[in-house]
Scaffold this motif. Structure first.
Motif, short mmCIF file in Angstrom:
data_model
loop_
_atom_site.label_atom_id
_atom_site.label_comp_id
_atom_site.label_asym_id
_atom_site.label_seq_id
_atom_site.Cartn_x
_atom_site.Cartn_y
_atom_site.Cartn_z
N SER A 81 -10.79 5.73 -4.88
CA SER A 81 -11.88 5.23 -4.71
C SER A 81 -13.09 5.93 -4.48
O SER A 81 -14.38 5.63 -4.33
N TYR A 138 -14.54 8.15 -11.69
CA TYR A 138 -13.82 7.05 -11.04
C TYR A 138 -14.35 5.80 -11.67
O TYR A 138 -13.65 4.83 -11.92
N LYS A 144 -12.17 2.62 -13.07
CA LYS A 144 -12.45 1.15 -12.70
C LYS A 144 -12.71 0.22 -14.16
O LYS A 144 -12.50 -0.77 -14.12
N ASP A 189 0.77 -1.33 0.00
CA ASP A 189 -0.08 -0.13 -0.10
C ASP A 189 0.89 1.17 -0.05
O ASP A 189 1.90 1.25 0.81
N1 LIG Z 1 -15.66 1.14 -0.98
C1 LIG Z 1 -16.86 0.60 -1.87
O1 LIG Z 1 -18.04 0.71 -1.33
C2 LIG Z 1 -16.35 -0.14 -2.88
C3 LIG Z 1 -17.35 -0.97 -3.62
C4 LIG Z 1 -17.01 -1.92 -4.48
C5 LIG Z 1 -15.73 -1.84 -5.02
N2 LIG Z 1 -14.79 -1.06 -4.38
C6 LIG Z 1 -13.23 -1.24 -4.74
O2 LIG Z 1 -12.61 -1.81 -3.88
C7 LIG Z 1 -11.13 -1.30 -3.82
C8 LIG Z 1 -10.98 -0.72 -2.26
O3 LIG Z 1 -11.94 0.26 -1.88
P1 LIG Z 1 -11.75 0.90 -0.47
O4 LIG Z 1 -13.15 1.67 -0.43
O5 LIG Z 1 -11.32 0.05 0.56
O6 LIG Z 1 -10.75 2.16 -0.91
P2 LIG Z 1 -9.92 2.99 0.03
O7 LIG Z 1 -9.80 4.35 -0.75
O8 LIG Z 1 -10.35 3.11 1.41
O9 LIG Z 1 -8.58 2.32 0.10
C9 LIG Z 1 -7.64 2.47 -1.23
C10 LIG Z 1 -6.30 1.84 -0.69
O10 LIG Z 1 -5.38 1.92 -1.81
C11 LIG Z 1 -4.07 2.63 -1.32
N3 LIG Z 1 -3.72 3.16 -2.68
C12 LIG Z 1 -4.15 4.16 -3.43
N4 LIG Z 1 -3.36 4.54 -4.40
C13 LIG Z 1 -2.38 3.55 -4.48
C14 LIG Z 1 -1.20 3.16 -5.26
N5 LIG Z 1 -1.02 4.25 -6.22
N6 LIG Z 1 -0.26 2.31 -4.66
C15 LIG Z 1 -0.59 1.50 -3.61
N7 LIG Z 1 -1.80 1.76 -2.75
C16 LIG Z 1 -2.56 2.82 -3.37
C17 LIG Z 1 -4.78 3.53 -0.33
O11 LIG Z 1 -3.57 4.01 0.26
C18 LIG Z 1 -5.63 2.93 0.51
O12 LIG Z 1 -5.04 2.14 1.51
C19 LIG Z 1 -11.15 -0.39 -4.97
O13 LIG Z 1 -10.51 -1.03 -5.78
C20 LIG Z 1 -12.70 0.14 -5.10
O14 LIG Z 1 -12.76 0.61 -6.40
C21 LIG Z 1 -15.17 -0.27 -3.27
#
Ligand SMILES: NC(=O)c1ccc[n+]([C@@H]2O[C@H](COP(=O)([O-])OP(=O)(O)OC[C@H]3O[C@@H](n4cnc5c(N)ncnc54)[C@H](O)[C@@H]3O)[C@@H](O)[C@H]2O)c1
Length: 360
Positions: A84, A167, A171, A32
């Protein structure tokens, strides 16, 4: 299994890491970058675990990815790292294109190089699991727009892509890249598309924690437009269980939709949270008679999708997964968690974010 999780310090990634560490069969490499959304305090169980390694690495950094793969030799990869938050993508799309598209391309190439050199047994069992969103499908008709008796459609694994925001477009592009690497290079990949998550350790700019924390502070509870937009809500721990099932038991080349069968209008979610707080924190901030009185309708988000809803029957049929929490039990647990973990969110609020924006 040694599982490399990207984005394991984020909201869903940290739930996945906590879930994996609870099973002694697994060890975790958490890769991360620690953007504003990443927080290693979300994985208390990792602190003293001999089955956990943290690598502060950007997924856009090919040299560092090669180093981590060669040092750690993972069996499986779960790719969650992403920008995200939809509202941030509207304000500044560049970071989303860079991380979600260039970053996913970079880790796919590093993975392909690593996977090509694996011994046959480990190579055959390897999976690159890409975690994505239902927002890639665009939106669905709203019940208010549909004639009575007409069935409401759901997103299935066959629904065409039609993303609305920077966004969701980034994705969608990353999903296409993953499928292209499977088809062109034979890299064993799986894609999951999930609905809106809620639960512990959620960054406070998203709808659910935003409402809880603003209500506790006696601040306005901003709701976009008229609050009629519908989301399908899933408790984050249920999502984490689903993801671990997919990466360990899912079929190479498959897509799985994950959802909670909990369609709620945004305004309903806010009402439910206000009512839970009335019950659980009856002593309100000075000048507040009822939490619902704090609700304020604000200008709608541009391009706001009206309805998302997931058909998750393939997850049930093929992988015997069902959510354990109902919306009511999950929301109650979530409010309870925020009440008991002020230290966590106070520290998050001490950083860049100041209860400023609303998103879901
Ligand atoms: N939150 C939701 O409701 C939801 C729903 C469906 C899918 N998703 C997908 O699930 C995944 C996680 O979502 P989330 O809500 O936990 O997101 P989040 O924003 O809480 O966490 C993202 C994490 O990725 C890390 N990150 C960002 N850019 C980075 C990079 N360049 N290199 C390494 N690490 C990096 C950040 O430090 C963070 O820890 C995402 O891919 C998102 O598209 C989220």
């Amino acid at each position: 299994m040694k599982i490399l999780v990207t984005g394991g310090a984020g909201f869903i990634g940290s739930a996945v890491v906590r879930h994996l560490l609870a099973d002694t069969d697994h060890s975790v490499v958490n890769l991360d970058k620690l953007t504003y959304a990443g927080n290693t305090e979300s994985i208390p169980s990792a602190l003293h675990s001999p089955r956990y390694v943290f690598e502060q690495v950007d997924i856009c950094d090919a040299v560092e990815l090669d180093r981590v793969f060669s040092e750690q030799q993972p069996d499986l990869i779960m790719h969650l790292a992403a920008e995200s938050h939809v509202d941030r993508s509207i304000d500044g799309p560049g970071a989303f294109i860079h991380t979600n598209l260039v970053g996913t391309y970079t880790i796919l190439e590093a993975t392909r190089k690593y996977w090509t050199g694996l011994p046959p047994g480990k190579k055959a069992a390897f999976r690159f699991h890409h975690i994505s969103t239902d927002e890639v499908y665009g939106d669905l008709p709203h019940p208010d727009e549909i004639s009575k008796g007409e069935a409401l459609p759901l997103f299935t694994e066959e629904t065409s892509y039609a993303p609305s925001s920077p966004y969701s477009a980034s994705k969608a592009g990353s999903d296409h890249l993953v499928r292209a690497w499977q088809r062109t290079y034979g890299l064993p990949t799986i894609v999951t598309n999930c609905s809106n998550n809620y639960g512990p350790y959620h960054f406070p700019e998203k709808l659910v924690p935003h409402i809880i924390l603003n209500a506790l502070a006696g601040k306005a509870l901003p709701v976009y437009g008229d609050g009629s937009q519908i989301r399908d809500w899933l408790y984050v721990e249920d999502h984490a269980r689903a993801l671990v099932k997919v990466v360990t038991q899912g079929e190479d080349g498959e897509t799985y939709n994950i959802g909670g069968h909990n369609e709620k209008r945004n305004i309903e979610v806010v009402h439910i949270l206000c009512d839970l707080l009335e019950e659980m924190v009856p002593t309100k901030p000075a000048g507040v008679n009822a939490y619902r009185d704090l609700i304020t309708f604000v200008k709608d988000r541009p391009g706001h999708d009206v309805r998302y809803a997931i058909d998750a029957s393939k997850m049930t049929r093929d992988l015997d997964w069902n959510p354990q929490e109902t919306f009511e039990t999950g929301m109650r647990k979530t409010v309870q968690w925020y009440l008991e973990n002020k230290e966590w969110w106070n520290r998050v609020l001490g950083g860049e974010y100041r209860l400023g924006r609303l998103g879901n």
